[in-house]
Design a protein around this motif. Structure first.
Motif, PDB file in Angstrom:
ATOM      1  N   PHE A  87      68.900 -38.707  45.887  1.00 11.17           N
ATOM      2  CA  PHE A  87      70.205 -38.224  45.445  1.00 11.17           C
ATOM      3  C   PHE A  87      70.992 -39.264  44.642  1.00 11.17           C
ATOM      4  N   LEU A  88      70.390 -40.415  44.388  1.00 15.31           N
ATOM      5  CA  LEU A  88      71.024 -41.411  43.528  1.00 15.31           C
ATOM      6  C   LEU A  88      70.679 -41.068  42.082  1.00 15.31           C
ATOM      7  N   CYS A  89      71.671 -40.620  41.350  1.00 13.75           N
ATOM      8  CA  CYS A  89      71.477 -40.190  39.958  1.00 13.75           C
ATOM      9  C   CYS A  89      72.443 -40.958  39.061  1.00 13.75           C
ATOM     10  N   GLU A  90      71.875 -41.676  38.110  1.00 12.79           N
ATOM     11  CA  GLU A  90      72.672 -42.473  37.181  1.00 12.79           C
ATOM     12  C   GLU A  90      73.638 -43.393  37.924  1.00 12.79           C
ATOM     13  N   GLY A  91      73.146 -43.984  39.005  1.00 13.36           N
ATOM     14  CA  GLY A  91      73.932 -44.950  39.762  1.00 13.36           C
ATOM     15  C   GLY A  91      74.956 -44.365  40.712  1.00 13.36           C
ATOM     16  N   CYS A  93      75.966 -41.127  43.749  1.00 16.53           N
ATOM     17  CA  CYS A  93      75.439 -40.175  44.728  1.00 16.53           C
ATOM     18  C   CYS A  93      75.735 -38.751  44.252  1.00 16.53           C
ATOM     19  N   SER A  94      74.674 -37.968  44.085  1.00 14.81           N
ATOM     20  CA  SER A  94      74.858 -36.599  43.588  1.00 14.81           C
ATOM     21  C   SER A  94      75.276 -35.611  44.682  1.00 14.81           C
ATOM     22  N   ILE A  95      75.270 -36.057  45.939  1.00 11.15           N
ATOM     23  CA  ILE A  95      75.717 -35.196  47.050  1.00 11.15           C
ATOM     24  C   ILE A  95      76.869 -35.863  47.802  1.00 11.15           C
ATOM     25  N   TYR A  96      77.661 -36.637  47.113  1.00  6.85           N
ATOM     26  CA  TYR A  96      78.688 -37.477  47.732  1.00  6.85           C
ATOM     27  C   TYR A  96      79.539 -36.714  48.751  1.00  6.85           C
ATOM     28  N   ALA A  97      79.996 -35.542  48.430  1.00  7.78           N
ATOM     29  CA  ALA A  97      80.846 -34.777  49.350  1.00  7.78           C
ATOM     30  C   ALA A  97      80.080 -34.298  50.578  1.00  7.78           C
ATOM     31  N   HIS A  98      78.765 -34.304  50.513  1.00  6.43           N
ATOM     32  CA  HIS A  98      77.924 -33.803  51.611  1.00  6.43           C
ATOM     33  C   HIS A  98      77.003 -34.897  52.158  1.00  6.43           C
TER      34      HIS A  98
END
Length: 180
Positions: A87-91, A93-98
């Motif tokens: 879930f680390l995308c372009e530095g 977190c792509s699921i930060y809220a979850h």
């Protein structure tokens, strides 16, 4: 157990500000970015991403001999690439809220009445009382959630067996056979 105010006070004394470096999400040593997740956390990520269970989670990598040709492990981890959390995308977190509790509270963890602190470049930076209080609340909630998961796991473990010749994860929901 420590209360939120006690934990917030300790966090405030230590200090912390996330630098957004993503180092905690990257593999710098074997299993350095191993993020344990409960079944409830996997399901929350699945709901947020529409990904399947096996796309989100992988079994904890250490298996125990079940004595019947089968093996089991007692935890799930967020899937990783060779280099980082999936879930680390372009530095970022792509699921930060979850994100899971471990990520939400890093670099801190409560172990009984001890506040453990992992290595992190953000340690020692000033933290506002409001942010320390929020982090303290998250740490206490994480400790309670982990305690509930452990109790559920214990109950399942006591009444189940691993299918002969199979690999499985035993969690608070039951025994899940895994492939590979």
């Amino acid at each position: 157990m420590l209360g939120v105010d006690d934990v917030a006070g300790r966090v405030g004394t230590i200090g912390f500000r996330c630098r957004g470096c993503g180092a905690c999400c990257r593999r710098v040593a074997e299993d350095s970015n191993l993020v344990l997740v409960s079944p409830a956390e996997v399901r929350a990520i699945m709901a947020a991403t529409t990904m399947a269970w096996d796309e989100v989670a992988e079994p904890y990598p250490e298996f125990i001999d079940a004595g019947n040709g089968g093996e089991y492990t007692l935890a799930w981890c967020v899937r990783r690439t060779a280099d980082a959390c999936i879930f680390l995308c372009e530095g970022r977190c792509s699921i930060y809220a979850h994100r899971p509790w471990i990520c939400r509270t890093y670099p801190f963890m409560l172990v009984d009445d001890d506040l453990m602190v992992s290595e992190c470049p953000g340690i020692g930076a000033p933290i506002s009382p409001r942010d320390a209080q929020a982090l303290g609340a998250d740490l206490c909630s994480r400790q309670a959630a982990e305690g509930a998961e452990e109790a559920g796991l214990r109950g399942v473990f006591e009444r189940t067996t691993v299918p002969p010749g199979r690999r499985a994860v035993i969690d608070s929901e039951g025994v899940k056979v895994v492939h590979g």
